[in-house]
Structure formats: C-alpha cells, structure tokens
Design a protein around this motif. Structure first.
Motif, PDB file in Angstrom:
ATOM      1  N   GLU A  69       0.820  -1.207   0.000  1.00 16.71           N
ATOM      2  CA  GLU A  69       0.000   0.000   0.000  1.00 16.71           C
ATOM      3  C   GLU A  69       0.857   1.263   0.000  1.00 16.71           C
ATOM      4  OE1 GLU A  69      -3.569   0.130  -0.096  1.00 16.71           O
ATOM      5  OE2 GLU A  69      -3.147  -1.931  -0.698  1.00 16.71           O
ATOM      6  N   LEU A  70       1.927   1.259   0.795  1.00  8.74           N
ATOM      7  CA  LEU A  70       2.807   2.424   0.854  1.00  8.74           C
ATOM      8  C   LEU A  70       3.538   2.622  -0.472  1.00  8.74           C
ATOM      9  CD1 LEU A  70       4.168   1.952   4.464  1.00  8.74           C
ATOM     10  CD2 LEU A  70       2.691   3.806   3.670  1.00  8.74           C
ATOM     11  N   GLN A  71       3.924   1.528  -1.134  1.00  5.25           N
ATOM     12  CA  GLN A  71       4.585   1.642  -2.431  1.00  5.25           C
ATOM     13  C   GLN A  71       3.656   2.246  -3.476  1.00  5.25           C
ATOM     14  OE1 GLN A  71       6.049  -2.311  -3.269  1.00  5.25           O
ATOM     15  NE2 GLN A  71       8.086  -1.805  -2.524  1.00  5.25           N
ATOM     16  N   GLU A  72       2.368   2.035  -3.320  1.00  5.50           N
ATOM     17  CA  GLU A  72       1.383   2.606  -4.246  1.00  5.50           C
ATOM     18  C   GLU A  72       1.060   4.055  -3.905  1.00  5.50           C
ATOM     19  OE1 GLU A  72      -2.024   0.061  -4.333  1.00  5.50           O
ATOM     20  OE2 GLU A  72      -0.855  -1.685  -4.971  1.00  5.50           O
ATOM     21  N   GLY A  73       1.679   4.567  -2.849  1.00  7.93           N
ATOM     22  CA  GLY A  73       1.456   5.961  -2.469  1.00  7.93           C
ATOM     23  C   GLY A  73       0.247   6.182  -1.580  1.00  7.93           C
ATOM     24  N   LYS A  74      -0.309   5.117  -1.055  1.00  9.24           N
ATOM     25  CA  LYS A  74      -1.481   5.238  -0.190  1.00  9.24           C
ATOM     26  C   LYS A  74      -1.067   5.519   1.247  1.00  9.24           C
ATOM     27  CE  LYS A  74      -4.213   2.212  -3.086  1.00  9.24           C
ATOM     28  NZ  LYS A  74      -4.900   0.922  -3.169  1.00  9.24           N
ATOM     29  N   VAL A  75      -1.981   6.083   2.010  1.00  6.92           N
ATOM     30  CA  VAL A  75      -1.773   6.379   3.427  1.00  6.92           C
ATOM     31  C   VAL A  75      -2.416   5.263   4.238  1.00  6.92           C
ATOM     32  CG1 VAL A  75      -2.299   8.017   5.274  1.00  6.92           C
ATOM     33  CG2 VAL A  75      -1.773   8.854   2.982  1.00  6.92           C
ATOM     34  N   GLN A 134      -6.501   3.143  13.494  1.00 10.86           N
ATOM     35  CA  GLN A 134      -7.237   3.851  14.535  1.00 10.86           C
ATOM     36  C   GLN A 134      -6.586   3.666  15.898  1.00 10.86           C
ATOM     37  OE1 GLN A 134     -11.374   2.869  14.590  1.00 10.86           O
ATOM     38  NE2 GLN A 134     -11.829   4.215  16.289  1.00 10.86           N
ATOM     39  N   ASP A 135      -6.481   4.745  16.651  1.00 11.40           N
ATOM     40  CA  ASP A 135      -5.901   4.788  17.995  1.00 11.40           C
ATOM     41  C   ASP A 135      -4.418   4.423  18.020  1.00 11.40           C
ATOM     42  OD1 ASP A 135      -8.341   5.561  19.043  1.00 11.40           O
ATOM     43  OD2 ASP A 135      -8.939   3.518  19.550  1.00 11.40           O
ATOM     44  N   PHE A 136      -3.755   4.386  16.856  1.00 13.32           N
ATOM     45  CA  PHE A 136      -2.315   4.130  16.818  1.00 13.32           C
ATOM     46  C   PHE A 136      -1.589   5.238  16.070  1.00 13.32           C
ATOM     47  CE2 PHE A 136       1.537   2.063  15.086  1.00 13.32           C
ATOM     48  CZ  PHE A 136       2.155   1.784  16.292  1.00 13.32           C
ATOM     49  N   GLY A 137      -1.906   5.399  14.787  1.00 15.11           N
ATOM     50  CA  GLY A 137      -1.254   6.458  14.027  1.00 15.11           C
ATOM     51  C   GLY A 137      -1.393   6.271  12.535  1.00 15.11           C
ATOM     52  N   THR A 138      -0.672   7.103  11.791  1.00 16.27           N
ATOM     53  CA  THR A 138      -0.761   7.128  10.340  1.00 16.27           C
ATOM     54  C   THR A 138       0.636   6.983   9.727  1.00 16.27           C
ATOM     55  OG1 THR A 138      -2.644   8.633  10.522  1.00 16.27           O
ATOM     56  CG2 THR A 138      -1.581   8.496   8.389  1.00 16.27           C
ATOM     57  N   PHE A 139       0.741   6.083   8.762  1.00 19.05           N
ATOM     58  CA  PHE A 139       1.964   5.891   7.993  1.00 19.05           C
ATOM     59  C   PHE A 139       1.744   6.498   6.615  1.00 19.05           C
ATOM     60  CE2 PHE A 139       1.879   2.436  11.031  1.00 19.05           C
ATOM     61  CZ  PHE A 139       3.176   2.376  11.479  1.00 19.05           C
ATOM     62  N   GLU A 140       2.760   7.207   6.131  1.00 20.20           N
ATOM     63  CA  GLU A 140       2.631   7.863   4.841  1.00 20.20           C
ATOM     64  C   GLU A 140       4.012   8.023   4.217  1.00 20.20           C
ATOM     65  OE1 GLU A 140       0.624  11.989   3.200  1.00 20.20           O
ATOM     66  OE2 GLU A 140       1.056  11.796   5.325  1.00 20.20           O
ATOM     67  N   VAL A 141       4.090   7.845   2.900  1.00 18.27           N
ATOM     68  CA  VAL A 141       5.335   8.082   2.183  1.00 18.27           C
ATOM     69  C   VAL A 141       5.296   9.507   1.662  1.00 18.27           C
ATOM     70  CG1 VAL A 141       6.736   7.435   0.192  1.00 18.27           C
ATOM     71  CG2 VAL A 141       5.626   5.667   1.549  1.00 18.27           C
ATOM     72  N   LYS A 142       6.327  10.270   1.994  1.00 13.97           N
ATOM     73  CA  LYS A 142       6.407  11.660   1.552  1.00 13.97           C
ATOM     74  C   LYS A 142       7.657  11.836   0.700  1.00 13.97           C
ATOM     75  CE  LYS A 142       3.892  13.867   5.273  1.00 13.97           C
ATOM     76  NZ  LYS A 142       3.902  14.956   6.245  1.00 13.97           N
ATOM     77  N   LYS A 143       7.571  12.778  -0.228  1.00 10.00           N
ATOM     78  CA  LYS A 143       8.721  13.057  -1.077  1.00 10.00           C
ATOM     79  C   LYS A 143       9.483  14.235  -0.491  1.00 10.00           C
ATOM     80  CE  LYS A 143      10.169  13.823  -5.791  1.00 10.00           C
ATOM     81  NZ  LYS A 143       9.757  13.937  -7.181  1.00 10.00           N
ATOM     82  N   LYS A 144      10.749  14.005  -0.234  1.00 10.76           N
ATOM     83  CA  LYS A 144      11.619  15.066   0.244  1.00 10.76           C
ATOM     84  C   LYS A 144      12.267  15.683  -0.986  1.00 10.76           C
ATOM     85  CE  LYS A 144      14.917  15.956   3.879  1.00 10.76           C
ATOM     86  NZ  LYS A 144      15.684  15.385   4.976  1.00 10.76           N
ATOM     87  N   LEU A 192       9.583   7.497   4.712  1.00 14.15           N
ATOM     88  CA  LEU A 192       8.414   6.982   5.408  1.00 14.15           C
ATOM     89  C   LEU A 192       8.175   7.850   6.635  1.00 14.15           C
ATOM     90  CD1 LEU A 192       6.197   4.845   5.719  1.00 14.15           C
ATOM     91  CD2 LEU A 192       7.840   3.465   6.986  1.00 14.15           C
ATOM     92  N   ASN A 193       6.963   8.353   6.760  1.00 22.89           N
ATOM     93  CA  ASN A 193       6.617   9.227   7.864  1.00 22.89           C
ATOM     94  C   ASN A 193       5.557   8.546   8.727  1.00 22.89           C
ATOM     95  OD1 ASN A 193       6.664  11.776   9.253  1.00 22.89           O
ATOM     96  ND2 ASN A 193       4.681  12.202   8.335  1.00 22.89           N
ATOM     97  N   PHE A 194       5.712   8.620  10.034  1.00 20.13           N
ATOM     98  CA  PHE A 194       4.714   8.100  10.966  1.00 20.13           C
ATOM     99  C   PHE A 194       4.258   9.231  11.855  1.00 20.13           C
ATOM    100  CE2 PHE A 194       3.703   6.453  15.237  1.00 20.13           C
ATOM    101  CZ  PHE A 194       2.581   5.728  14.913  1.00 20.13           C
TER     102      PHE A 194
END
Length: 96
Positions: free
Chosen positions: A35-41, A45-55, A77-79
C-alpha cells in the motif's frame, strides 16, 4: 522489541502458534508495504498514520570544504502517532 519477541507476544496474546503468528505478521507488513509503495496512506485507529512523503532536492554545504552540492530528491516513510498515543506518552514523560 525485535521481530522474534513480537511474534512470541502475538502468539501468546492471540493463542496462535509461533508459526501462525509469524505468517500473520508477515502478511500484515507485506500488505502495508504494498500500500505504501502505491502511495497510499495507512491509518490505524488509535495508533497512528503511515505515509510516504517526497523530500525535495536541496542544496547543502560541506562545512569543512565549504563546497556546495545537490542532494537528490528521495522518498521517506513518515509516521504520525494518534492523539491517544501522544497523550499516553505525555503522561509517561510527566511522571518521570
């Protein structure tokens, strides 16, 4: 906690064998990676969000030689923890 300890804890809490817990963990991390490789977030719930960001690319300076060079763009990878976890960690740090 390393991978082996996490598998042991999962098997203990869920009543699975270590082999089944390892397969479960491998499946979950595999799905998350796809999912992260496809650019999805990924929001848990009640834990957090993982997201790939472009620097973006940037120019930096070597402090010793004063030479400027270009740092190419890269994906990171951003959490971001949930508010619940932020509050839990705040309480722990306040008690110390």
């Amino acid at each position: 906690m390393n991978n082996k300890e996490l598998i042991g804890e999962l098997s203990r809490r869920l009543g699975y064998t270590n082999k089944d817990a390892a397969r479960l963990l491998t499946s979950v991390t595999g799905i998350m990676g796809e999912e992260l490789q496809e650019g999805k977030v990924i929001a848990i719930q009640d834990f957090g969000t993982f997201e790939v960001k472009k620097k973006m690319e940037r120019i930096t300076v070597n402090p010793v030689t004063k030479q400027r060079f270009l740092v190419p763009p890269k994906l990171i990878l951003n959490f971001r923890p949930s508010n619940l976890w932020k509050e839990r960690l705040k309480k722990i740090s306040d008690n110390e």
